[in-house]
Design a protein around this motif. Structure first.
Motif, PDB file in Angstrom:
ATOM      1  N   GLN A   1       0.823  -1.211   0.000  1.00 43.26           N
ATOM      2  CA  GLN A   1       0.000   0.000   0.000  1.00 43.26           C
ATOM      3  C   GLN A   1       0.855   1.258   0.000  1.00 43.26           C
ATOM      4  OE1 GLN A   1      -2.444  -0.722   3.435  1.00 43.26           O
ATOM      5  NE2 GLN A   1      -4.059  -1.741   2.244  1.00 43.26           N
ATOM      6  N   ALA A   2       2.032   1.162   0.647  1.00 45.28           N
ATOM      7  CA  ALA A   2       2.935   2.318   0.663  1.00 45.28           C
ATOM      8  C   ALA A   2       3.423   2.661  -0.733  1.00 45.28           C
ATOM      9  CB  ALA A   2       4.125   2.037   1.581  1.00 45.28           C
ATOM     10  N   CYS A   3       3.352   1.705  -1.632  1.00 41.88           N
ATOM     11  CA  CYS A   3       3.747   1.951  -3.023  1.00 41.88           C
ATOM     12  C   CYS A   3       2.572   2.443  -3.863  1.00 41.88           C
ATOM     13  CB  CYS A   3       4.315   0.670  -3.642  1.00 41.88           C
ATOM     14  SG  CYS A   3       5.804   0.078  -2.842  1.00 41.88           S
ATOM     15  N   GLY A   4       1.416   2.680  -3.219  1.00 39.50           N
ATOM     16  CA  GLY A   4       0.276   3.197  -3.952  1.00 39.50           C
ATOM     17  C   GLY A   4      -0.660   2.140  -4.481  1.00 39.50           C
ATOM     18  N   ILE A   5      -0.468   0.870  -4.082  1.00 46.06           N
ATOM     19  CA  ILE A   5      -1.326  -0.218  -4.556  1.00 46.06           C
ATOM     20  C   ILE A   5      -2.295  -0.559  -3.433  1.00 46.06           C
ATOM     21  CG2 ILE A   5      -1.396  -2.541  -5.524  1.00 46.06           C
ATOM     22  CD1 ILE A   5       1.555  -2.112  -6.331  1.00 46.06           C
ATOM     23  N   GLU A   6      -3.468   0.016  -3.464  1.00 46.97           N
ATOM     24  CA  GLU A   6      -4.423  -0.133  -2.368  1.00 46.97           C
ATOM     25  C   GLU A   6      -5.030  -1.523  -2.347  1.00 46.97           C
ATOM     26  OE1 GLU A   6      -5.739   1.422   1.063  1.00 46.97           O
ATOM     27  OE2 GLU A   6      -4.520   2.508  -0.427  1.00 46.97           O
ATOM     28  N   HIS A   7      -5.430  -2.012  -3.528  1.00 43.84           N
ATOM     29  CA  HIS A   7      -6.069  -3.322  -3.622  1.00 43.84           C
ATOM     30  C   HIS A   7      -5.494  -4.073  -4.821  1.00 43.84           C
ATOM     31  CE1 HIS A   7      -8.985  -2.180  -0.597  1.00 43.84           C
ATOM     32  NE2 HIS A   7      -9.290  -1.087  -1.297  1.00 43.84           N
ATOM     33  N   PRO A   8      -5.405  -5.392  -4.729  1.00 42.91           N
ATOM     34  CA  PRO A   8      -4.893  -6.171  -5.871  1.00 42.91           C
ATOM     35  C   PRO A   8      -5.974  -6.346  -6.926  1.00 42.91           C
ATOM     36  CG  PRO A   8      -5.533  -7.654  -4.111  1.00 42.91           C
ATOM     37  CD  PRO A   8      -5.723  -6.260  -3.573  1.00 42.91           C
ATOM     38  N   TRP A   9      -5.541  -6.695  -8.139  1.00 42.11           N
ATOM     39  CA  TRP A   9      -6.491  -7.148  -9.145  1.00 42.11           C
ATOM     40  C   TRP A   9      -6.942  -8.546  -8.744  1.00 42.11           C
ATOM     41  CZ3 TRP A   9      -7.480  -2.770 -10.866  1.00 42.11           C
ATOM     42  CH2 TRP A   9      -6.505  -1.870 -11.287  1.00 42.11           C
ATOM     43  N   ALA A  10      -8.069  -8.958  -9.269  1.00 43.20           N
ATOM     44  CA  ALA A  10      -8.669 -10.221  -8.837  1.00 43.20           C
ATOM     45  C   ALA A  10      -7.746 -11.409  -9.081  1.00 43.20           C
ATOM     46  CB  ALA A  10     -10.009 -10.427  -9.552  1.00 43.20           C
ATOM     47  N   HIS A  11      -7.055 -11.413 -10.206  1.00 42.96           N
ATOM     48  CA  HIS A  11      -6.198 -12.575 -10.477  1.00 42.96           C
ATOM     49  C   HIS A  11      -4.989 -12.607  -9.548  1.00 42.96           C
ATOM     50  CE1 HIS A  11      -4.400  -9.417 -13.090  1.00 42.96           C
ATOM     51  NE2 HIS A  11      -3.253 -10.027 -12.824  1.00 42.96           N
ATOM     52  N   GLN A  12      -4.513 -11.443  -9.101  1.00 41.40           N
ATOM     53  CA  GLN A  12      -3.398 -11.418  -8.161  1.00 41.40           C
ATOM     54  C   GLN A  12      -3.796 -12.043  -6.823  1.00 41.40           C
ATOM     55  OE1 GLN A  12      -2.772  -7.145  -8.322  1.00 41.40           O
ATOM     56  NE2 GLN A  12      -0.871  -7.406  -9.467  1.00 41.40           N
ATOM     57  N   ALA A  13      -4.986 -11.720  -6.357  1.00 41.64           N
ATOM     58  CA  ALA A  13      -5.452 -12.281  -5.087  1.00 41.64           C
ATOM     59  C   ALA A  13      -5.627 -13.793  -5.189  1.00 41.64           C
ATOM     60  CB  ALA A  13      -6.769 -11.618  -4.687  1.00 41.64           C
ATOM     61  N   ARG A  14      -6.096 -14.265  -6.351  1.00 37.25           N
ATOM     62  CA  ARG A  14      -6.281 -15.716  -6.524  1.00 37.25           C
ATOM     63  C   ARG A  14      -4.942 -16.435  -6.496  1.00 37.25           C
ATOM     64  NH1 ARG A  14      -9.256 -17.465 -11.623  1.00 37.25           N
ATOM     65  NH2 ARG A  14      -8.842 -19.479 -10.629  1.00 37.25           N
ATOM     66  N   VAL A  15      -3.937 -15.878  -7.145  1.00 39.64           N
ATOM     67  CA  VAL A  15      -2.613 -16.502  -7.133  1.00 39.64           C
ATOM     68  C   VAL A  15      -2.077 -16.592  -5.707  1.00 39.64           C
ATOM     69  CG1 VAL A  15      -0.202 -16.198  -7.845  1.00 39.64           C
ATOM     70  CG2 VAL A  15      -2.048 -15.818  -9.492  1.00 39.64           C
ATOM     71  N   ALA A  16      -2.197 -15.496  -4.965  1.00 41.88           N
ATOM     72  CA  ALA A  16      -1.722 -15.491  -3.585  1.00 41.88           C
ATOM     73  C   ALA A  16      -2.439 -16.556  -2.748  1.00 41.88           C
ATOM     74  CB  ALA A  16      -1.904 -14.109  -2.970  1.00 41.88           C
ATOM     75  N   GLU A  17      -3.743 -16.699  -2.950  1.00 43.55           N
ATOM     76  CA  GLU A  17      -4.523 -17.694  -2.199  1.00 43.55           C
ATOM     77  C   GLU A  17      -4.020 -19.112  -2.478  1.00 43.55           C
ATOM     78  OE1 GLU A  17      -7.136 -18.416   0.662  1.00 43.55           O
ATOM     79  OE2 GLU A  17      -7.322 -16.446  -0.296  1.00 43.55           O
ATOM     80  N   HIS A  18      -3.798 -19.419  -3.741  1.00 47.83           N
ATOM     81  CA  HIS A  18      -3.290 -20.751  -4.094  1.00 47.83           C
ATOM     82  C   HIS A  18      -1.896 -20.979  -3.499  1.00 47.83           C
ATOM     83  CE1 HIS A  18      -6.491 -22.183  -6.636  1.00 47.83           C
ATOM     84  NE2 HIS A  18      -6.453 -21.110  -7.410  1.00 47.83           N
ATOM     85  N   ALA A  19      -1.045 -19.973  -3.560  1.00 43.99           N
ATOM     86  CA  ALA A  19       0.306 -20.118  -3.020  1.00 43.99           C
ATOM     87  C   ALA A  19       0.267 -20.419  -1.528  1.00 43.99           C
ATOM     88  CB  ALA A  19       1.118 -18.856  -3.299  1.00 43.99           C
ATOM     89  N   LEU A  20      -0.607 -19.716  -0.805  1.00 45.04           N
ATOM     90  CA  LEU A  20      -0.728 -19.940   0.638  1.00 45.04           C
ATOM     91  C   LEU A  20      -1.297 -21.321   0.945  1.00 45.04           C
ATOM     92  CD1 LEU A  20      -2.092 -16.426   1.650  1.00 45.04           C
ATOM     93  CD2 LEU A  20       0.203 -17.310   2.081  1.00 45.04           C
ATOM     94  N   ASP A  21      -2.118 -21.847   0.039  1.00 46.39           N
ATOM     95  CA  ASP A  21      -2.692 -23.176   0.226  1.00 46.39           C
ATOM     96  C   ASP A  21      -1.700 -24.287  -0.101  1.00 46.39           C
ATOM     97  OD1 ASP A  21      -5.087 -22.089   1.012  1.00 46.39           O
ATOM     98  OD2 ASP A  21      -6.043 -22.276  -0.954  1.00 46.39           O
ATOM     99  N   GLY A  22      -0.525 -23.926  -0.626  1.00 41.53           N
ATOM    100  CA  GLY A  22       0.454 -24.935  -1.002  1.00 41.53           C
ATOM    101  C   GLY A  22       0.243 -25.519  -2.377  1.00 41.53           C
TER     102      GLY A  22
END
Length: 893
Positions: free
Chosen positions: A93-114
């Motif tokens: 957020q400090a870099c000005g990115i308040e919210h991710p695009w939808a596909h970015q959030a999905r990738v992060a979710e899968h990565a956290l799930d292993g």
């Protein structure tokens, strides 16, 4: 998408386009590199306006055959998973990115799930941030371990430039996290004094598959603490790992997974790819693991105007009086000059290193005539430069100091070049995926962008600029590879055994071909079985058995003779044709003559010179059939697929006058031959078929040769390849078939899948070849139909009408055979469809060049030096008549 086919001179590029600065309901600058100031879209000229200025005047407007308009697209936001560390979210957020695009959030979710996951979205869609957020969160968790390195990440990039650029991005993004994230590059440019620190302390290591293969895996005991904690492996631009190179990388990754298991880790793979067909399938084949696909691009996109541009015919004539178009090299240099004068930040992508050098020199000279201060703001960028030269150019491009760059595909990948307004592509790059990747370099900050494809005088390019649906109405290609290729697998089994002795539990990891290969490696005394394991038996390093990029040995160093100054390097596979004794060599706009080539020590000595000529190497190619795997009757003729051995030798070079292209003389060379065992498709015709086609002995060689050239030029439409990846030979009477024969072969040891794909689509492929020749407006053949830019025989003999008749008879035989099969209850169409489906699974495509020519094409168009445009295109290269040898088109040259 709407097509607008307009007659020459009546083109909408000249009409005012209703293109406004791109704005959306979401802030455009929110998902961009944190270390870049975001441009105001209003400060960028609209792509329609830029194209209109480029096409101003009747002579220019007639060169545009089509424009494609891709409208802007709004973005869709989401939220980061709640498992992401809040410190990481705050840093983003400090870099000005308040919210991710939808596909970015999905990738992060899968990565956290292993789950191993591949994100395959468009250029500038934020793929890097998608995998960086979960990675940084894991590294922050790991920093709380007693040793401060409880989690590590390995980042793999196909190029050093991309790794260096990503390292800068990671450090900037992670700056608020303090010392929790320690990112460092580990490649051939890393000073030796820094390498130990990287091994012991870095927790985010950026490298490339070559360094992993040769440097990290063989030295795994020194990397044990890093591998033990390995949580993620990031594979950036994974679509580039295709064909033989991709197959090698797949086996390197299997070796990595094996060592990780030895140290108790099981990393999750995060892959980023340009848009491709079936990315999860390709990623799974690359990693050997199940991979989840995220391909729904939720990022915003500015408008893209894509123009197809055909250079005009000149008053000059080439071989046999063929009309000659202005070269794509000269046309691209003009466009880059015009864009720089307008202040439009641009990159021109060129197929060869020499072409990039020449375009930059021509543009600099023409800019100096307009404004001397502009000349220094256009440069060349290519492989073979010293590391400090590459880094300086990257910094100048990032800062805006440079207005224009003539670059090879070394800059095609995800190096951040935010703020570019236009891309000029000098010649179709070989695949639609690569075309869109290059076009996507512009407009990365959300503003509208212009892309221009400048056609070479080549059958495929000519076809594409007049059939835009082949580019804009078809999906991008699959990324295909075959890790089970025995030529690829065998050396990696040796390397794996040298790392840790192989056991039977490893067989499944390396694939079904492993069990069959191990006895062969034992028989060759490369491996020895002791009790339950296979051991490496030799003193030399097993990793040195193979060059994963297929470059045929260590690079040749280009050294200035008088000073001992290292100018750069040339791939070993292209050294014979580019830095032979007497060759003209271009480097950073300066001209050198090669005084000697020492192949034993891999050194070419050069000296500064200003010769009034350019040089082009000539070679001979012969081919022998080793084994025929499959044979299909086509009437009396035969269509075959199998193994061949190709022998290539550079025998001389021509000196050509810069202004006229006149051949000044030929000099013999004494260089050793190079052999290649590979796969090929070939077809034969009988005397009866020749009689039906009206082919007399006098025109037989030229007819076969012309059909060979055109079929090679059209194959990239049917296989994921480039003309420079394949070669061919045509022989009026081949000693192995005892019939007139045309061969098309893969330019890689063991094959690359191109010939296999050609075999399974042969009827469609050769039908398109015949149509391309027959529909060309020339009388006796030209670069747009049957002349080749890389012919080893100087495009002689060639017979256009004979090739059309010959292919017609051959295809009638194929139809008769299929009809007969259908009458007997065998559905030929279904058989072909089944064969195509099998080819999709097993075909292998490659971006790497093979023997004998090298890792990139030598752009004959760019043979002119010192900024003087050669007066004729090199695709209609003036050459003395070859002797009584078979016709041939060499690989890569």
């Amino acid at each position: 998408m709407a097509f607008n086919h307009l007659p020459a001179g009546v083109h909408d590029a000249l009409a005012p386009l209703s293109v406004k600065p791109v704005t959306h309901s979401v802030p455009m600058a929110k998902n961009h590199r944190p270390d870049r100031s975001q441009p105001d879209p209003a400060s960028h000229p609209s792509p329609g306006a830029v194209l209109g200025r480029l096409a101003s005047g009747p002579s220019r407007s007639a060169r545009i055959t089509h424009t494609e308009h891709l409208p802007p697209r709004a973005g869709r936001h989401a939220v980061w998973p709640d498992r992401i560390r809040p410190e990481v979210v705050a840093a983003v957020q400090a870099c000005g990115i308040e919210h991710p695009w939808a596909h970015q959030a999905r990738v992060a979710e899968h990565a956290l799930d292993g789950d191993s996951v591949v994100v395959a979205t468009g250029t500038a869609s934020g793929k890097s941030l998608a995998y960086l957020v979960p990675v940084l969160s894991a590294l922050l968790d790991g920093s709380e371990a007693p040793n401060g390195r409880g989690a590590t990440t390995l980042y793999l990039s196909p190029t050093k430039a991309l790794a260096a650029d990503q390292c800068r991005a990671v450090r900037e993004l992670a700056r608020p996290l303090g010392t929790a994230v320690r990112a460092a590059v580990y490649d051939g440019d890393t000073p030796f004094e820094e390498r130990e620190w990287v091994r012991q302390h870095a927790n985010y290591v950026l490298t490339n598959p070559d360094m992993l293969h040769r440097g990290i895996l063989p030295a795994h005991p020194r990397w044990s603490s890093f591998l033990k904690s390995l949580r993620y492996v990031v594979i950036d631009e994974c679509h580039t790992y295709r064909g033989v190179f991709g197959s090698h990388v797949a086996q390197v990754l299997r070796r990595l997974r094996r060592l990780c298991a030895r140290y108790g880790s099981s990393p999750v793979f995060l892959l980023a790819s340009a848009t491709s067909a079936e990315p999860a399938v390709s990623a799974g084949r690359l990693t050997g693991l199940p991979v989840v696909e995220v391909a729904d691009d939720a990022s915003p996109r500015g408008e893209l105007v894509f123009a197809l541009w055909e250079p005009p015919l000149t008053e000059l004539h080439g071989e046999k009086g063929a009309p000659v178009r202005r070269t794509a090299t000269a046309e691209t240099a003009d466009l880059l000059t015009d864009l720089a004068v307008q202040g439009v930040r641009s990159v021109a992508f060129v197929r060869s290193r020499r072409g990039a050098e020449l375009i930059s020199v021509i543009a600099q000279e023409r800019l100096a005539e307009v404004d001397r201060s502009l000349a220094g703001r256009v440069r060349a960028y290519r492989g073979g430069y010293l590391p400090e030269e590459r880094r300086a150019l990257e910094r100048a491009l990032h800062s805006g100091e440079l207005l224009g760059l003539a670059a090879t595909t070394a800059l095609e990948l995800g190096v951040d070049v935010s703020g570019l307004d236009a891309v000029v592509i000098a010649g179709y790059p070989g695949t639609r995926a690569s075309l869109w990747q290059q076009a996507g370099r512009a407009g990365r900050a959300g503003q509208g962008a212009l892309a221009v494809l400048v056609a070479r005088d080549d059958p495929l390019d000519t076809y594409l600029v007049h059939h835009p649906e082949a580019l804009f109405d078809r999906p991008v290609e699959s990324t295909v590879l075959d890790p089970d290729n025995p030529y690829v697998l065998a050396p990696h089994l040796c390397a794996a055994a040298a790392e840790i002795p192989l056991t039977e539990t490893d067989l499944d990891l390396f694939g079904p071909a492993t069990a069959e290969l191990l006895p062969q490696l034992e028989a060759a005394k490369l491996l020895r079985r002791r009790t339950r394991a296979w051991h490496w038996t030799r003193r030399e390093r097993a990793a040195d058995l193979t060059d994963i990029r297929g470059e045929g040995g260590p690079p040749v160093q280009v050294v200035e003779e008088g000073t001992g100054h290292l100018l750069g390097t040339v791939d070993a596979s292209s050294a014979h044709s580019t830095v032979h004794e007497g060759a003209v060599h271009l480097h950073q706009g300066r001209t050198y003559l090669v005084r000697s080539l020492d192949l034993k020590h891999s050194v070419a000595l050069v000296e500064r010179a200003d010769p009034p000529y350019s040089t082009v190497a000539r070679d001979t190619t012969s081919i022998s059939v080793l084994e025929t795997d499959t044979e299909i009757p086509w009437g009396d003729g035969r269509l075959c697929y199998g193994s061949v051995e190709v022998t290539n030798q550079v025998v001389s070079f021509l000196r050509r006058r810069l202004i006229t292209g006149e051949v000044l003389g030929e000099t013999k060379l004494d260089l050793p031959p190079r052999t290649l065992r590979t796969r090929a498709v070939w077809w034969t015709v009988t005397e009866d078929q020749l009689d039906q086609a009206g082919i007399s002995p006098e025109i037989l060689g030229g007819s076969l040769h012309a059909a060979e050239h055109a079929s090679i030029g059209m194959l990239p439409l049917f296989a994921t390849c480039d003309r420079w990846d394949i070669g061919g030979v045509s022989v009026p009477l081949h000693p192995d078939t005892l019939l007139p024969t045309v061969f098309v072969y893969d330019g890689h040891p063991g094959g690359a899948g191109f010939a296999e794909r050609a075999f399974h689509t042969a009827r469609s492929w050769l039908t398109a070849t015949r149509e391309a020749i027959a529909s060309c407006e020339c009388d006796a053949g030209c670069p747009s139909c049957i002349q080749s830019p890389k012919c080893g025989n100087g495009n002689d003999p060639l017979h256009k009408r004979g090739a059309v008749r010959l292919l017609g008879v051959l295809l009638r035989g194929a139809s008769e055979t299929e009809d007969a099969g259908a009458a007997a209850g065998a559905n030929g169409a279904e058989a072909e469809a089944a064969g195509m489906e099998g080819a999709e699974t097993t075909a292998r495509a490659s971006g790497a060049e093979a023997e004998p020519a090298g890792a990139e094409p030598v752009d004959a168009e760019a043979a002119g030096a010192n900024g003087v445009e050669a007066a004729r295109t090199a695709e209609a290269e003036v050459a003395e008549k070859a002797g009584p040898q078979p016709g041939g088109e060499r690989v890569g040259e």
